[in-house]
Design a protein around this motif. Structure first.
Motif, PDB file in Angstrom:
ATOM      1  N   ILE A   1      15.011  -2.771   8.454  1.00 59.05           N
ATOM      2  CA  ILE A   1      16.170  -3.627   8.274  1.00 59.05           C
ATOM      3  C   ILE A   1      16.276  -3.921   6.782  1.00 59.05           C
ATOM      4  CG2 ILE A   1      17.294  -5.823   8.828  1.00 59.05           C
ATOM      5  CD1 ILE A   1      16.916  -4.063  11.259  1.00 59.05           C
ATOM      6  N   PHE A   2      17.373  -3.504   6.147  1.00 56.33           N
ATOM      7  CA  PHE A   2      17.619  -3.782   4.730  1.00 56.33           C
ATOM      8  C   PHE A   2      18.780  -4.764   4.639  1.00 56.33           C
ATOM      9  CE2 PHE A   2      16.015   0.606   4.963  1.00 56.33           C
ATOM     10  CZ  PHE A   2      14.846   0.456   4.222  1.00 56.33           C
ATOM     11  N   LEU A   3      18.480  -6.016   4.283  1.00 53.46           N
ATOM     12  CA  LEU A   3      19.506  -7.045   4.256  1.00 53.46           C
ATOM     13  C   LEU A   3      20.212  -7.149   2.912  1.00 53.46           C
ATOM     14  CD1 LEU A   3      17.692  -9.888   6.223  1.00 53.46           C
ATOM     15  CD2 LEU A   3      19.481  -8.354   7.049  1.00 53.46           C
ATOM     16  N   ALA A   4      19.470  -6.957   1.831  1.00 56.06           N
ATOM     17  CA  ALA A   4      20.010  -7.085   0.482  1.00 56.06           C
ATOM     18  C   ALA A   4      18.978  -6.509  -0.483  1.00 56.06           C
ATOM     19  CB  ALA A   4      20.293  -8.559   0.164  1.00 56.06           C
ATOM     20  N   PRO A   5      19.311  -6.328  -1.753  1.00 48.87           N
ATOM     21  CA  PRO A   5      18.315  -5.849  -2.711  1.00 48.87           C
ATOM     22  C   PRO A   5      17.056  -6.717  -2.697  1.00 48.87           C
ATOM     23  CG  PRO A   5      20.487  -5.746  -3.687  1.00 48.87           C
ATOM     24  CD  PRO A   5      20.653  -6.424  -2.376  1.00 48.87           C
ATOM     25  N   LYS A   6      15.915  -6.072  -2.484  1.00 49.74           N
ATOM     26  CA  LYS A   6      14.593  -6.718  -2.437  1.00 49.74           C
ATOM     27  C   LYS A   6      14.473  -7.722  -1.295  1.00 49.74           C
ATOM     28  CE  LYS A   6      13.748  -6.093  -7.387  1.00 49.74           C
ATOM     29  NZ  LYS A   6      12.792  -4.988  -7.254  1.00 49.74           N
ATOM     30  N   VAL A   7      15.260  -7.509  -0.250  1.00 51.44           N
ATOM     31  CA  VAL A   7      15.167  -8.324   0.967  1.00 51.44           C
ATOM     32  C   VAL A   7      15.184  -7.368   2.155  1.00 51.44           C
ATOM     33  CG1 VAL A   7      16.169 -10.180   2.359  1.00 51.44           C
ATOM     34  CG2 VAL A   7      16.411 -10.222  -0.139  1.00 51.44           C
ATOM     35  N   TYR A   8      13.998  -7.101   2.738  1.00 44.04           N
ATOM     36  CA  TYR A   8      13.947  -6.125   3.820  1.00 44.04           C
ATOM     37  C   TYR A   8      12.716  -6.352   4.695  1.00 44.04           C
ATOM     38  CZ  TYR A   8      10.828  -3.737   0.468  1.00 44.04           C
ATOM     39  OH  TYR A   8       9.838  -3.435  -0.426  1.00 44.04           O
ATOM     40  N   ALA A   9      12.754  -5.706   5.875  1.00 43.60           N
ATOM     41  CA  ALA A   9      11.623  -5.721   6.809  1.00 43.60           C
ATOM     42  C   ALA A   9      11.428  -4.305   7.330  1.00 43.60           C
ATOM     43  CB  ALA A   9      11.890  -6.678   7.965  1.00 43.60           C
ATOM     44  N   LEU A  10      10.160  -3.824   7.306  1.00 44.69           N
ATOM     45  CA  LEU A  10       9.845  -2.470   7.748  1.00 44.69           C
ATOM     46  C   LEU A  10       8.757  -2.522   8.816  1.00 44.69           C
ATOM     47  CD1 LEU A  10       9.405  -0.857   4.202  1.00 44.69           C
ATOM     48  CD2 LEU A  10      11.529  -1.081   5.494  1.00 44.69           C
ATOM     49  N   GLN A  11       8.825  -1.583   9.742  1.00 46.29           N
ATOM     50  CA  GLN A  11       7.738  -1.373  10.708  1.00 46.29           C
ATOM     51  C   GLN A  11       7.315   0.093  10.595  1.00 46.29           C
ATOM     52  OE1 GLN A  11       8.168  -0.805  15.134  1.00 46.29           O
ATOM     53  NE2 GLN A  11       7.289  -2.875  15.167  1.00 46.29           N
ATOM     54  N   THR A  12       6.048   0.315  10.224  1.00 49.10           N
ATOM     55  CA  THR A  12       5.554   1.675  10.028  1.00 49.10           C
ATOM     56  C   THR A  12       5.235   2.316  11.378  1.00 49.10           C
ATOM     57  OG1 THR A  12       3.266   0.957   9.801  1.00 49.10           O
ATOM     58  CG2 THR A  12       4.609   1.010   7.800  1.00 49.10           C
ATOM     59  N   MET A  13       4.929   3.602  11.356  1.00 45.45           N
ATOM     60  CA  MET A  13       4.662   4.326  12.596  1.00 45.45           C
ATOM     61  C   MET A  13       3.409   3.825  13.307  1.00 45.45           C
ATOM     62  SD  MET A  13       7.227   6.283  12.913  1.00 45.45           S
ATOM     63  CE  MET A  13       6.688   7.332  14.268  1.00 45.45           C
ATOM     64  N   ASP A  14       2.481   3.217  12.544  1.00 42.93           N
ATOM     65  CA  ASP A  14       1.268   2.678  13.181  1.00 42.93           C
ATOM     66  C   ASP A  14       1.408   1.205  13.558  1.00 42.93           C
ATOM     67  OD1 ASP A  14       1.274   1.558  10.694  1.00 42.93           O
ATOM     68  OD2 ASP A  14      -0.666   2.369  10.064  1.00 42.93           O
ATOM     69  N   GLY A  15       2.640   0.669  13.474  1.00 47.10           N
ATOM     70  CA  GLY A  15       2.888  -0.700  13.926  1.00 47.10           C
ATOM     71  C   GLY A  15       2.772  -1.776  12.863  1.00 47.10           C
ATOM     72  N   LYS A  16       2.395  -1.421  11.655  1.00 50.05           N
ATOM     73  CA  LYS A  16       2.274  -2.406  10.575  1.00 50.05           C
ATOM     74  C   LYS A  16       3.660  -2.866  10.126  1.00 50.05           C
ATOM     75  CE  LYS A  16       0.752  -2.846   5.770  1.00 50.05           C
ATOM     76  NZ  LYS A  16       0.167  -2.132   4.604  1.00 50.05           N
ATOM     77  N   GLU A  17       3.799  -4.180   9.879  1.00 46.59           N
ATOM     78  CA  GLU A  17       5.067  -4.719   9.400  1.00 46.59           C
ATOM     79  C   GLU A  17       4.969  -5.093   7.922  1.00 46.59           C
ATOM     80  OE1 GLU A  17       7.250  -6.496  13.380  1.00 46.59           O
ATOM     81  OE2 GLU A  17       6.628  -7.875  11.794  1.00 46.59           O
ATOM     82  N   VAL A  18       6.004  -4.730   7.164  1.00 49.95           N
ATOM     83  CA  VAL A  18       6.094  -5.050   5.744  1.00 49.95           C
ATOM     84  C   VAL A  18       7.351  -5.880   5.548  1.00 49.95           C
ATOM     85  CG1 VAL A  18       6.279  -4.130   3.406  1.00 49.95           C
ATOM     86  CG2 VAL A  18       4.962  -2.874   5.134  1.00 49.95           C
ATOM     87  N   ILE A  19       7.173  -7.148   5.144  1.00 48.81           N
ATOM     88  CA  ILE A  19       8.291  -8.063   4.966  1.00 48.81           C
ATOM     89  C   ILE A  19       8.383  -8.447   3.497  1.00 48.81           C
ATOM     90  CG2 ILE A  19       9.364 -10.229   5.703  1.00 48.81           C
ATOM     91  CD1 ILE A  19       8.891  -8.391   8.040  1.00 48.81           C
ATOM     92  N   LYS A  20       9.587  -8.389   2.924  1.00 46.12           N
ATOM     93  CA  LYS A  20       9.767  -8.786   1.531  1.00 46.12           C
ATOM     94  C   LYS A  20      11.078  -9.546   1.367  1.00 46.12           C
ATOM     95  CE  LYS A  20       9.794  -7.156  -3.241  1.00 46.12           C
ATOM     96  NZ  LYS A  20       9.501  -6.039  -4.162  1.00 46.12           N
ATOM     97  N   VAL A  21      10.995 -10.712   0.716  1.00 45.41           N
ATOM     98  CA  VAL A  21      12.174 -11.483   0.329  1.00 45.41           C
ATOM     99  C   VAL A  21      11.952 -11.945  -1.094  1.00 45.41           C
ATOM    100  CG1 VAL A  21      13.621 -13.509   0.752  1.00 45.41           C
ATOM    101  CG2 VAL A  21      12.609 -12.281   2.681  1.00 45.41           C
TER     102      VAL A  21
END
Length: 462
Positions: free
Chosen positions: A360-380
């Protein structure tokens, strides 16, 4: 604590002096230390000269940073109700790569009027042009600063405008259909002045393991040099006067008479007057070489490095081989793996950071990712990982729909100059979708796509 800090600084000094014969105590910051090492051991003579006054102001207009943009907010196909696998790549040391590979504008600037390329097709420098973009370009590559109701913003848009641009941007943009009518500019000599410095630092990184201090030192010195060139030359002098002391009043009057046009502010604290004025006394030239001695600043160098970095990343835009979802200064998210040619650990190659199942890419440098192994990467941007620790991708997914919001509370520290206090206040960040349609702003004939598919606000209130 003091003894431990002393031992660390002492060891740091030993490592730097052993490798570069420079004492760290002569430099207050890492960029200053990096500049000292470069000038003492690597900088070719008669290459970098002082740039100030009108030339500096003109060139600074085309000095902008990296392109951070959202192109597609989610990898979920709403029609097929399925997810496209995504690949997140980072460039290894993007700015040092440009510094190592690309010639820089050197020597003294020579001003010209008219289209100099009619007589010198390969001129190297800065152009003031009428610029026309192709109307069909999906991802514009030329940035400019425009004034909006929220202040100045750096954006890439379509249309026609007039502004400053580097010759390397002009050359690459012409291949995509941009048209340029050159009005005036400055030409320079060109020389690769950073290759030995960058190659030495990168070789040091490879010689030492990542847990070795010398690896980190080489990395920091390699990445710190660029920023020093882009500093503004408007340095200030702060002086304090007591209006009850006759000598202070006399000196203040003399200063105001001598530097009246340089004063920026006067601040009154009861009987104390604090003055802030621009400092031009430290800017001077060497009589023999006209080299820059007063300040380690050359905005032409900084502008070429950032422009070169944007053009390096631009080759991944408007590419029919893959679909582009998101870009940062030195990274991109696409729906296909890159060819092996581009991937590796070498300077300028890209490394695969994540294979993404859901994004999910909401805005520049604001996003949430889920990798194939289930890890979540959140950045705001602006929020610490502690504040984001209880947030998950599903919370960001809701923000793709209108009138949904997320609120975060984070402590911020404030200084009160008058009271001499530091206070801590809790600030609320409200992340909310305010318009899920394509939003654009117009500046003359320029169509600026600031939020390509939707529009998100980060509201801050105490």
């Amino acid at each position: 604590d003091c003894k431990a800090l002393f031992d660390v600084i002492n060891k740091f000094n030993e490592l730097v002096f052993k490798n570069f014969k420079v004492n760290v105590h002569d430099s207050l910051t890492l960029p200053a230390l990096s500049m000292r090492i470069f000038k003492s051991s690597f900088m070719p003579i008669k290459t970098l000269f002082q740039i100030n006054g009108k030339v500096e102001k003109d060139i600074r207009q085309c000095y902008t940073g990296g392109a951070v943009e959202v192109f597609i907010p989610s990898n979920r196909d709403l029609f097929l109700d399925m997810l496209d696998q995504l690949f997140y790549y980072d460039v290894n040391s993007l700015y040092p790569t440009i510094m190592s590979l690309m010639p820089m504008p050197t020597g003294k600037p020579i001003a010209f009027e008219g289209d100099i390329t009619l007589f010198e097709p390969d001129v190297y420098g800065f152009f003031y042009c009428n610029i026309t973009s192709p109307s069909y370009l999906e991802h514009p590559i030329l940035q400019r600063k425009i004034k909006t109701k929220d202040g100045y913003r750096t954006v890439a848009g379509l249309g026609e405008w007039t502004g400053w641009i580097t010759s390397i941007e002009k050359e690459q943009a012409e291949q995509l259909g941009y048209k340029f009518d050159i009005i005036k500019g400055y030409k320079f000599d060109k020389q690769n002045i950073f290759k030995d410095f960058i190659d030495t630092m990168f070789k040091l990184r490879l010689e030492y393991n990542k847990d070795d201090p010398m690896n980190l030192i080489a990395k920091l010195l390699m990445n710190s040099l660029y920023g020093k060139f882009g500093m503004k030359s408007d340095f200030t002098v702060i002086e304090i006067f007591n209006k009850n002391i006759q000598k202070d009043v006399r000196v203040l009057q003399e200063r105001m008479a001598k530097y009246s046009e340089l004063f920026l502010d006067l601040i009154y604290f009861d009987d104390i007057i604090v003055t802030i004025r621009r400092d031009l006394e430290n800017v001077h030239n060497d009589e023999d070489f006209d080299n820059y001695h007063g300040l380690d600043v050359n905005v032409g160098i900084a502008s070429f490095i950032t422009a070169g970095a944007r053009m390096y990343m631009a080759k991944f835009k408007n590419n029919s081989f893959f679909k582009l979802f998101y870009t940062d200064t030195d990274s991109l998210v696409i729906d296909k793996p890159l060819p092996d040619l581009y991937v590796g650990n070498g300077l300028g190659q890209l490394k695969l950071e994540y294979v993404i199942r859901k994004a999910i890419f909401l805005a520049p440098k604001v996003y949430a990712l889920q990798t194939m192994d289930g890890k979540e990467v959140i950045k705001v941007k602006g929020l610490s990982q502690n504040v984001l620790s209880g947030t998950h991708l599903i919370d960001f997914e809701r923000l793709l729909y209108l009138n949904n919001s997320l609120k975060f509370n984070q402590e911020k520290w404030y200084k009160d100059l008058y009271e001499g206090l530091i206070s801590v206040e809790e600030t609320t960040y409200n992340l909310m979708v305010t318009n899920n349609k394509r939003k654009a702003i117009y500046d003359g004939n320029l169509f600026v796509k600031t939020k390509p598919y939707f529009y998100n606000e980060i509201e801050v209130s105490n």
